[in-house]
Design an enzyme around this catalytic site. Structure first.
Site, PDB file in Angstrom:
ATOM      1  N   TYR A 166     -12.797 -14.252   3.067  1.00  0.00           N
ATOM      2  CA  TYR A 166     -11.738 -13.288   3.333  1.00  0.00           C
ATOM      3  C   TYR A 166     -11.282 -13.361   4.787  1.00  0.00           C
ATOM      4  CZ  TYR A 166      -9.394  -8.784   3.925  1.00  0.00           C
ATOM      5  OH  TYR A 166      -8.486  -7.808   4.213  1.00  0.00           O
ATOM      6  N   LYS A 206       0.810  -1.217   0.000  1.00  0.00           N
ATOM      7  CA  LYS A 206       0.000   0.000   0.000  1.00  0.00           C
ATOM      8  C   LYS A 206       0.845   1.270   0.000  1.00  0.00           C
ATOM      9  CE  LYS A 206      -3.589  -2.677   0.265  1.00  0.00           C
ATOM     10  NZ  LYS A 206      -4.398  -2.955  -0.934  1.00  0.00           N
ATOM     11  N   TYR A 228      -3.463 -12.273   2.907  1.00  0.00           N
ATOM     12  CA  TYR A 228      -3.157 -12.085   1.495  1.00  0.00           C
ATOM     13  C   TYR A 228      -2.063 -13.025   0.991  1.00  0.00           C
ATOM     14  CZ  TYR A 228      -6.049  -7.887   1.441  1.00  0.00           C
ATOM     15  OH  TYR A 228      -7.113  -7.028   1.502  1.00  0.00           O
TER      16      TYR A 228
END
Length: 325
Positions: free
Chosen positions: A259, A48, A285
């Site tokens: 998720y 990010k 992830y």
């Protein structure tokens, strides 16, 4: 190429590109290289930072004093956005999806350490949360503040520019190492990283296949989102290339129960990487995406002897919530 877009200096770049030989020999007859974007340096690192350089640069140029964003309770993006806001002298407000946990650990602990204003919305709909952020922003504006909203994952056309740059960075490193990259594999959670890599590959004319492994939604959702983000990102760079959903490669077979829900395959991938390379993957992830990469190797998806780059997008703080109780 990027001179029209102001950037905030947030990341340690370039991040390393390294061959993970012992891991490669364990999983099949291909050469796996890891792009270490877990080492971007902002609040324990992660992908990010690259997106936030452009997004926070835009926020700063517009005089923002408050940054709002969203994600799950263990959001890497939220943690890094809070850190970026603090570095630039802004106030972070994190509007997170779900119920507030009884104990704050992992990324949530870091959010508290960064002094973020953390608010929870008990919903499964990010559209509702974005609406909530809009209302908060309006309230702030009525008090003379200047809020700036960053959508989920920072996955906007502007944020995706960070991974156009990253693609070019990988190609330069590969040239220095004397290798040709055949595939780049990344975890897909909101689509901005994948979109930027696609645009980078197109603009550079490199024949590199970008492979996404979903950690959340079914692939049709991501194919549409990634195609839209990539098309709009390309236009920011004065190119009219239109990306189509059917051109986007995303595998959704490895999401598991959903998720952030860790399965045995994810734990096995994290463990194997730690014990062969001393590299720590995250449970939400990179661990899940690596389990998908391992399975695709077993199924013969990648050409024998090919060079595959795996983007380590960070996320290790979540280990201390997901795997340690």
């Amino acid at each position: 190429m990027f001179e029209n877009y102001p950037k905030a200096n947030l990341a340690f770049l370039p991040t390393p590109l390294e061959k993970i030989e012992r891991f490669s020999s364990e999983v099949g007859d291909i050469n796996i290289y890891m792009k270490r974007d877990d080492n971007t340096g902002l609040a324990m690192g992660g992908n990010k930072a690259r997106k936030l350089e452009f997004l926070m640069g835009d926020a700063k140029s517009k005089g923002a004093d408050t940054i709002l964003t969203t994600g799950g309770p263990q959001s890497n993006h939220a943690r890094m956005t809070a850190a970026a806001a603090r570095r630039l002298g802004m106030e972070p407000i994190l509007v997170l999806k779900g119920r507030e946990p009884a104990v704050r650990q992992g990324n949530l602990l870091l959010d508290d350490l960064l002094g973020a204003d953390v608010r929870f919305v008990d919903t499964k709909d990010y559209g509702e949360i974005h609406g909530k952020m809009g209302k908060i922003a309006s309230q702030l504006e009525s008090r003379g503040r200047k809020p700036y909203i960053i959508p989920l994952g920072g996955s906007t056309p502007l944020g995706a520019l960070g991974y156009v740059e990253a693609f070019l960075e990988i190609m330069n490193q590969a040239d220095e190492m004397g290798i040709n990259v055949d595939y780049i594999v990344n975890a897909v959670g909101s689509g901005g990283t994948h979109a930027g890599l696609l645009v980078g590959a197109y603009l550079s004319g490199k024949d590199v296949e970008i492979v996404g492994i979903s950690v959340d939604a079914e692939k049709g959702v991501f194919q549409n989102d990634i195609a839209r983000i990539a098309t709009e990102c390309s236009r920011l760079l004065n190119n009219d290339r239109e990306f189509k959903p059917e051109d986007i490669i995303v595998f959704d077979e490895y999401v598991g129960e959903g998720y952030g829900i860790v399965n045995n395959e994810t734990v096995e991938a994290i463990t194997l990487m730690a014990r062969t390379e001393g590299i720590i993957l995250g449970p939400v992830y990179t661990g899940k995406a690596m389990s998908g990469l391992i399975d695709l190797i077993k199924k013969g998806y990648f050409k024998q002897g090919s060079n595959v780059v795996f983007i380590h997008t960070g996320g290790t703080p979540a280990l201390f919530d997901k795997l340690v109780k």
